[in-house]
Design an enzyme around this catalytic site. Sequence first.
Site, PDB file in Angstrom:
ATOM      1  CB  CYS A   1      24.284  26.206  49.097  1.00  0.00           C
ATOM      2  SG  CYS A   1      26.044  26.306  48.725  1.00  0.00           S
TER       3      CYS A   1
ATOM      4  N   GLY B   1      14.927  25.584  48.882  1.00  0.00           N
ATOM      5  CA  GLY B   1      14.525  26.781  48.165  1.00  0.00           C
ATOM      6  C   GLY B   1      13.841  27.871  48.947  1.00  0.00           C
TER       7      GLY B   1
ATOM      8  CE  LYS C   1      19.218  31.561  53.933  1.00  0.00           C
ATOM      9  NZ  LYS C   1      18.833  30.230  54.469  1.00  0.00           N
TER      10      LYS C   1
ATOM     11  CG  ASP D   1      30.204  18.393  45.952  1.00  0.00           C
ATOM     12  OD1 ASP D   1      30.479  19.410  46.626  1.00  0.00           O
ATOM     13  OD2 ASP D   1      30.520  17.245  46.309  1.00  0.00           O
TER      14      ASP D   1
ATOM     15  CG  ASP E   1      22.157  29.094  53.344  1.00  0.00           C
ATOM     16  OD1 ASP E   1      22.870  29.086  54.366  1.00  0.00           O
ATOM     17  OD2 ASP E   1      20.946  28.829  53.369  1.00  0.00           O
TER      18      ASP E   1
ATOM     19  CB  CYS F   1      22.195  28.196  60.141  1.00  0.00           C
ATOM     20  SG  CYS F   1      22.502  26.527  59.562  1.00  0.00           S
TER      21      CYS F   1
END
Length: 294
Positions: free
Chosen positions: A110, A114, A116, A161, A179, A232
């Site tokens: 995920c 970009g 990470k 997806d 993520d 997060c």
Amino acid sequence: AWLRAALERSIGADGAAAFLRSAIEPPAVALRVEREAERDTWIGRLRAAATEATFEPGKVSPRAILARGAGRAQALPGWDEGAWTIQEEGSQLAALAVGAREGETVLDACAGRGNKTGVLARAVGETGAVDACDTSPSKLERMGQELVRLGVRARTTFAVDWSVGSGDVSGQYDRVLVDAPCTGVGTLRRRPEIVLRLKESDLQGRPQTQLAIASRAAEHVRPGGSLVYVVCSVLREEAEDVVSALLAARPELEPAAFDTPAVTAVSGDGANLRLLPHVHGTDGYFVARFVRRR
């Protein structure tokens, strides 16, 4: 009221109060240097270039520089050279938690824009490879432009997806990063409008999607390889509850301690960690690591 109750279930009443108080103070802008050994050098150069601003080393990421009062970051020395980029410090540590090593193959399931992915591509070097996925082709395009500026690259990008399938992704990887999309509660101090936008139904629906994404991505972890799950958010519904459901759905996975010194300095021997703004100075994150049994 529902959000406060969810925070209290997750981090206790005192933790919830401290978390909400932390959202009052605006955070620093976090820069991520490309090479850890050069952080002090860049702090010196930035201080010399913007004498009225402050630049301090981050608390948890060895690559983080925290800037305050510096104005537009892209105008500072080092941006045009690709020596650093803008990335929130907790996000940096989450990327380091993957533990990518020189020569490995890594899947960023995920990737978004970009941030990470750049950390992973730098870690695997020229002898390794990073494949990046996102539902948005435009985000993948922006990611490619940013990686070029930094002097690294993703081997392949896939529009996927994961909530409905694996798309064109095939094969297995040494390490996989998920993520996952989440409520974003951990970013409250930078995005206070979340309080007005979120509904209790958002918290009820997201965990099922997070589980589906992580479970499908886990199919692409080689035996002996690892998966890192990140949100997060600090809410247990998106954190420990998803971990429990994933272990039930994927019995080949087992919790595993992190293998990156900067991360174990925070997590100890645990297989997961929760970053909190009032404790670590970062946005709020939950990060968990798994290894696929051989």
